[in-house]
Design a protein around this motif. Sequence first.
Motif, PDB file in Angstrom:
ATOM      1  N   PRO A  28       0.805  -1.223   0.000  1.00 50.89           N
ATOM      2  CA  PRO A  28       0.000   0.000   0.000  1.00 50.89           C
ATOM      3  C   PRO A  28       0.839   1.274   0.000  1.00 50.89           C
ATOM      4  CG  PRO A  28       0.009  -0.983   2.181  1.00 50.89           C
ATOM      5  CD  PRO A  28       0.724  -1.938   1.264  1.00 50.89           C
ATOM      6  N   ILE A  29       2.150   1.142   0.157  1.00 54.48           N
ATOM      7  CA  ILE A  29       3.025   2.305   0.197  1.00 54.48           C
ATOM      8  C   ILE A  29       3.750   2.507  -1.130  1.00 54.48           C
ATOM      9  CG2 ILE A  29       5.037   3.345   1.365  1.00 54.48           C
ATOM     10  CD1 ILE A  29       4.075   1.632   3.853  1.00 54.48           C
ATOM     11  N   CYS A  30       4.389   1.450  -1.658  1.00 55.78           N
ATOM     12  CA  CYS A  30       5.184   1.606  -2.883  1.00 55.78           C
ATOM     13  C   CYS A  30       4.587   0.906  -4.099  1.00 55.78           C
ATOM     14  CB  CYS A  30       6.617   1.127  -2.652  1.00 55.78           C
ATOM     15  SG  CYS A  30       6.758  -0.662  -2.371  1.00 55.78           S
ATOM     16  N   ASN A  31       3.478   0.204  -3.904  1.00 59.88           N
ATOM     17  CA  ASN A  31       2.771  -0.491  -4.993  1.00 59.88           C
ATOM     18  C   ASN A  31       3.537  -1.644  -5.623  1.00 59.88           C
ATOM     19  OD1 ASN A  31       0.375   1.059  -4.839  1.00 59.88           O
ATOM     20  ND2 ASN A  31       1.443   2.723  -5.885  1.00 59.88           N
ATOM     21  N   LYS A  32       4.562  -2.164  -4.948  1.00 56.78           N
ATOM     22  CA  LYS A  32       5.257  -3.358  -5.431  1.00 56.78           C
ATOM     23  C   LYS A  32       4.450  -4.581  -5.023  1.00 56.78           C
ATOM     24  CE  LYS A  32      10.002  -1.705  -5.248  1.00 56.78           C
ATOM     25  NZ  LYS A  32      11.333  -1.905  -4.635  1.00 56.78           N
TER      26      LYS A  32
END
Length: 69
Positions: A47-51
Amino acid sequence: MIYHFFDPLTGKILQHPGRGINCTHNQCFDLKTYLKNANMSKKFICPICNKEIPIKDLVYSCSTEMQRS
């Protein structure tokens, strides 16, 4: 100094801080919330870097937990 860590998904204080092992950020999200949402949506994305974060790549962040206390 008091640290407050909030889950980016819920805005609540983290209860189960964690992140993906391949994420390059230090910020954590709540693992329990993440797994609940990911299982419902079938999308295992940070949810932070979309990895993409396969379940096997999730780690509990003990260092964050220690900073919270």
